[in-house]
Design an enzyme around this catalytic site. Structure first.
Site, PDB file in Angstrom:
ATOM      1  N   LYS A 179       0.876  -1.176   0.000  1.00 23.99           N
ATOM      2  CA  LYS A 179       0.000   0.000   0.000  1.00 23.99           C
ATOM      3  C   LYS A 179       0.912   1.224   0.000  1.00 23.99           C
ATOM      4  O   LYS A 179       1.398   1.645   1.044  1.00 23.99           O
ATOM      5  CB  LYS A 179      -0.868  -0.018   1.260  1.00 23.99           C
ATOM      6  CG  LYS A 179      -2.230   0.658   1.131  1.00 23.99           C
ATOM      7  CD  LYS A 179      -2.203   2.113   0.772  1.00 23.99           C
ATOM      8  CE  LYS A 179      -1.977   3.031   1.947  1.00 23.99           C
ATOM      9  NZ  LYS A 179      -1.826   4.435   1.535  1.00 23.99           N
ATOM     10  N   GLU A 216       8.597   1.625  11.531  1.00 24.83           N
ATOM     11  CA  GLU A 216       9.699   2.587  11.345  1.00 24.83           C
ATOM     12  C   GLU A 216       9.051   3.965  11.339  1.00 24.83           C
ATOM     13  O   GLU A 216       8.348   4.312  10.401  1.00 24.83           O
ATOM     14  CB  GLU A 216      10.394   2.345   9.996  1.00 24.83           C
ATOM     15  CG  GLU A 216      10.972   0.956   9.815  1.00 24.83           C
ATOM     16  CD  GLU A 216      12.310   0.790  10.485  1.00 24.83           C
ATOM     17  OE1 GLU A 216      12.866   1.795  10.974  1.00 24.83           O
ATOM     18  OE2 GLU A 216      12.800  -0.340  10.543  1.00 24.83           O
ATOM     19  N   CYS A 231      13.200  10.996   7.373  1.00 27.38           N
ATOM     20  CA  CYS A 231      13.026  10.576   8.770  1.00 27.38           C
ATOM     21  C   CYS A 231      14.317  10.727   9.549  1.00 27.38           C
ATOM     22  O   CYS A 231      14.304  11.002  10.741  1.00 27.38           O
ATOM     23  CB  CYS A 231      12.541   9.130   8.819  1.00 27.38           C
ATOM     24  SG  CYS A 231      13.629   7.996   7.943  1.00 27.38           S
ATOM     25  N   GLU A 288       8.694  16.792  15.173  1.00 29.30           N
ATOM     26  CA  GLU A 288       9.188  16.552  13.820  1.00 29.30           C
ATOM     27  C   GLU A 288       8.517  17.529  12.860  1.00 29.30           C
ATOM     28  O   GLU A 288       7.289  17.526  12.729  1.00 29.30           O
ATOM     29  CB  GLU A 288       8.867  15.103  13.420  1.00 29.30           C
ATOM     30  CG  GLU A 288       9.515  14.701  12.117  1.00 29.30           C
ATOM     31  CD  GLU A 288       9.154  13.286  11.697  1.00 29.30           C
ATOM     32  OE1 GLU A 288       7.967  12.914  11.792  1.00 29.30           O
ATOM     33  OE2 GLU A 288      10.060  12.560  11.258  1.00 29.30           O
TER      34      GLU A 288
HETATM   35  P1  NAD Z   1       1.749   8.726   7.452  1.00 22.10           P
HETATM   36  O1  NAD Z   1       1.864   7.995   8.746  1.00 22.10           O
HETATM   37  O2  NAD Z   1       0.752   9.797   7.322  1.00 22.10           O
HETATM   38  O3  NAD Z   1       1.398   7.677   6.275  1.00 22.10           O
HETATM   39  C1  NAD Z   1       2.212   6.558   5.995  1.00 22.10           C
HETATM   40  C2  NAD Z   1       1.376   5.497   5.270  1.00 22.10           C
HETATM   41  O4  NAD Z   1       0.376   5.001   6.170  1.00 22.10           O
HETATM   42  C3  NAD Z   1       0.632   6.005   4.045  1.00 22.10           C
HETATM   43  O5  NAD Z   1       0.665   5.001   3.047  1.00 22.10           O
HETATM   44  C4  NAD Z   1      -0.794   6.190   4.569  1.00 22.10           C
HETATM   45  O6  NAD Z   1      -1.777   6.092   3.588  1.00 22.10           O
HETATM   46  C5  NAD Z   1      -0.897   5.033   5.541  1.00 22.10           C
HETATM   47  N1  NAD Z   1      -1.906   5.202   6.601  1.00 22.10           N
HETATM   48  C6  NAD Z   1      -2.433   6.339   7.076  1.00 22.10           C
HETATM   49  N2  NAD Z   1      -3.317   6.073   8.071  1.00 22.10           N
HETATM   50  C7  NAD Z   1      -3.333   4.730   8.222  1.00 22.10           C
HETATM   51  C8  NAD Z   1      -4.018   3.830   9.095  1.00 22.10           C
HETATM   52  N3  NAD Z   1      -4.870   4.271  10.010  1.00 22.10           N
HETATM   53  N4  NAD Z   1      -3.780   2.506   8.986  1.00 22.10           N
HETATM   54  C9  NAD Z   1      -2.898   2.031   8.083  1.00 22.10           C
HETATM   55  N5  NAD Z   1      -2.221   2.830   7.208  1.00 22.10           N
HETATM   56  C10 NAD Z   1      -2.430   4.157   7.284  1.00 22.10           C
HETATM   57  O7  NAD Z   1       3.208   9.229   7.110  1.00 22.10           O
HETATM   58  P2  NAD Z   1       3.686  10.203   5.942  1.00 22.10           P
HETATM   59  O8  NAD Z   1       3.252  11.583   6.210  1.00 22.10           O
HETATM   60  O9  NAD Z   1       3.333   9.598   4.602  1.00 22.10           O
HETATM   61  O10 NAD Z   1       5.281  10.071   6.091  1.00 22.10           O
HETATM   62  C11 NAD Z   1       6.034  10.881   6.933  1.00 22.10           C
HETATM   63  C12 NAD Z   1       6.377  10.175   8.217  1.00 22.10           C
HETATM   64  O11 NAD Z   1       7.063   8.956   7.952  1.00 22.10           O
HETATM   65  C13 NAD Z   1       7.333  10.989   9.067  1.00 22.10           C
HETATM   66  O12 NAD Z   1       6.910  10.945  10.416  1.00 22.10           O
HETATM   67  C14 NAD Z   1       8.671  10.277   8.898  1.00 22.10           C
HETATM   68  O13 NAD Z   1       9.572  10.450   9.944  1.00 22.10           O
HETATM   69  C15 NAD Z   1       8.221   8.870   8.784  1.00 22.10           C
HETATM   70  N6  NAD Z   1       9.279   8.069   8.144  1.00 22.10           N
HETATM   71  C16 NAD Z   1       9.992   7.175   8.901  1.00 22.10           C
HETATM   72  C17 NAD Z   1      11.015   6.444   8.312  1.00 22.10           C
HETATM   73  C18 NAD Z   1      11.833   5.447   9.102  1.00 22.10           C
HETATM   74  O14 NAD Z   1      12.562   4.661   8.513  1.00 22.10           O
HETATM   75  N7  NAD Z   1      11.748   5.438  10.420  1.00 22.10           N
HETATM   76  C19 NAD Z   1      11.313   6.628   6.961  1.00 22.10           C
HETATM   77  C20 NAD Z   1      10.568   7.555   6.229  1.00 22.10           C
HETATM   78  C21 NAD Z   1       9.539   8.263   6.820  1.00 22.10           C
END
Ligand code: NAD
Length: 485
Positions: free
Chosen positions: A183, A257, A291, A388
């Site tokens: 997804k 992550e 991240c 963040e």
């Molecule tokens: P997000 O949490 O909004 O979304 C991530 C994914 O989860 C998307 O595909 C979204 O559609 C899905 N999603 C949203 N709500 C959901 C739910 N209730 N159940 C299941 N899936 C759901 O994150 P974002 O804004 O796309 O990305 C930014 C964040 O990701 C930042 O906090 C960043 O630090 C983190 N990040 C972490 C790493 C790591 O390796 N630790 C790497 C990259 C990004």
């Protein structure tokens, strides 16, 4: 008009990939070019019916053994073939990723595509080594262990590194013999669809790999469905917490992550010129949508003023512009939602006595642009240090002693990455041991390798991606005992 670099980008079919075939859906999302805000593609969005179709396909493909029953090295061979196909399409893939995310083409080539191919290669090669061991027991048995796949994996990924963060899940999951439903983030699904084409071409059987573009509700369904055995999630801490709680209802395996607020400690004995360049690239890389961004700089007091002045002078000169210009270092943010979040932070940047450098307008025109901004003299408890921002914003704080630097570095809820810049090797080991983070860089930032695990501590999540540890996350162990009495 003469053809531009963007005219050469072959878009993948804008449909869902389920059970080895392209599937249309009622819902459609316009994918925007972050540099202009213009729609560049339409991608079908999974609804409940398509999600059920993918769940059934992935479950069937796991249970029939067509993939899990293959010799691990045979699965590895198919992954190596996929890496080879991607190598042949590297330039086109880099352009597609730049168009979808706004990342500068220089980095999608050097970082996103190169790392993705490397990760698939790495796990393709590692697959052959999946084996159990014979154990000596205290009873009359012949006993051994088997390393087996977990089942159906739902890989849920964010918008900021679509290729890298999906391949670091998909490659070990498939190498281990699982089936996968991917997804991707709603804003950036294009390269996920291309990966589906490539895996199919490489010989991954129907149903073993499925892609469901769509919003969070699709992810939520996958997290709750009992046919899914493991969730591999990268995204925000808030969503990750909800996923861990929901997945507990069906006792799924989970890796999360999550977010970060990583500290970069600059000691007065550092090679200052190199350390300042590292600090800049550590927070502007990927327009701060990283991240592991080095978003907090801690500088030892004797060089603090000099470093702040150098940063303030340098940030206006980092090339910001069209992602398809070869010299661009900072592109636009990936979408309006992310830009709005960064702007909301910057609107209060001067509060609390912080000195603000940079951050002016980048373009009057359309697109989602944010200029690099440095906030000096911020206090440890301010929102800029604790939360963040996920944009090109750096906080700078002074410290006197090693103890103080460690306390400041460890003083947020997160624990993803950390770095220290020093020429004192004993100090490097001493401080690296005390930093609460999943990865520590000395004299550099964001050095990553497919052979090394990364992941968080504290509210940055749990589980590891990369290296043999990243493969272990997709395997479970069975013991077999044969009575010989
Ligand atoms: P997000 O949490 O909004 O979304 C991530 C994914 O989860 C998307 O595909 C979204 O559609 C899905 N999603 C949203 N709500 C959901 C739910 N209730 N159940 C299941 N899936 C759901 O994150 P974002 O804004 O796309 O990305 C930014 C964040 O990701 C930042 O906090 C960043 O630090 C983190 N990040 C972490 C790493 C790591 O390796 N630790 C790497 C990259 C990004």
């Amino acid at each position: 008009m003469p053809p531009t670099i963007k005219d050469d980008i072959g878009l993948p079919p804008g449909e869902l990939f389920i059970g080895g075939a392209w599937v249309a859906a009622d819902g459609v999302r316009e994918i925007l070019d972050p540099a202009t805000g213009a729609a560049v593609a339409s991608v079908a969005q999974a609804g409940p019916a398509e999600t059920q179709l993918a769940l059934a396909a992935a479950r069937r493909a796991f249970d029939d053994g067509s993939w899990s029953g293959l010799a691990p090295r045979e699965r590895g061979r198919i992954l190596l073939r996929a890496a080879e196909i991607l190598r042949g399409q590297a330039e086109e893939l880099a352009r597609l990723e730049s168009l979808d995310t706004g990342k500068p083409i220089m980095f999608t080539r050097m970082v996103d595509v190169a790392t993705t191919i490397d990760q698939i290669d790495y796990y393709g090669a590692l697959a052959a080594g999946i084996e159990g061991s014979v154990r000596r027991t205290g009873r009359p048995t012949f006993a051994y262990t088997r390393r087996e796949p977990i089942g159906v994996v739902a890989a849920i990924t964010p918008f900021n590194f679509p290729l890298i963060l999906s391949s670091i899940k998909i490659a070990p999951a498939l190498a281990a013999g699982n089936t996968v439903i991917h997804k991707p983030a709603e804003e950036t699904p294009l390269t996920a669809l291309r990966i589906a084409e490539v895996l199919h071409e490489a010989g991954v059987p129907d149903g073993v790999f499925n892609v469901l573009p769509g919003d969070g509700s699709v992810g939520e369904t996958l997290v709750r469905d009992p046919r899914v055995d493991k969730i591999a999630f990268t995204g925000s801490t808030a969503v990750g917490r909800g996923i861990a709680a929901a997945a507990a209802e069906t006792l799924k395996h989970v890796t999360v992550e999550l977010g970060g607020k990583s500290a970069n400690i600059m000691f007065a004995d550092a090679d200052l010129e190199a350390a300042i360049n590292t600090a800049i690239s550590g927070f502007v890389f990927n327009t701060g949508q990283f991240c592991m961004a080095g978003s907090r700089l801690l500088v030892q007091r004797p060089v603090y003023d000099e470093v702040v002045a150098a940063l303030a002078g340098a940030i206006g000169h980092v090339p910001v512009g069209d992602p398809f210009d070869e010299g661009t270092v900072i592109g636009p943010m990936a979408g309006p939602r992310h830009l709005a979040k960064v702007r909301a932070f910057l609107d209060k940047a001067g509060q609390g006595g912080a000195k603000v450098y940079g951050g002016g307008p980048v373009h009057d025109g359309p697109g989602f642009w944010a200029a690099p901004t440095v906030l000096a003299d911020v206090s440890q408890d301010s929102t800029f240090v604790q939360d963040e921002i996920f944009g090109p914003v750096l906080t700078v704080q002074p410290f006197d002693t090693e103890d103080e630097a460690v306390a400041l570095a460890n003083g947020t809820q997160y624990g993803l990455a950390a770095g220290l810049q020093t020429t004192d090797i004993a100090r490097a080991h001493r401080v690296a041991e005390r930093l609460r983070a999943g990865i520590v860089w000395v004299n550099g930032w964001a050095l990553l390798d497919a052979a090394l695990p990364f992941g968080g501590v504290n509210q940055s999540g749990y589980g590891r991606e990369g290296g043999p540890e990243g493969l272990d996350e997709y395997l479970q162990t069975k013991s077999v005992l044969i009575s010989v009495a």
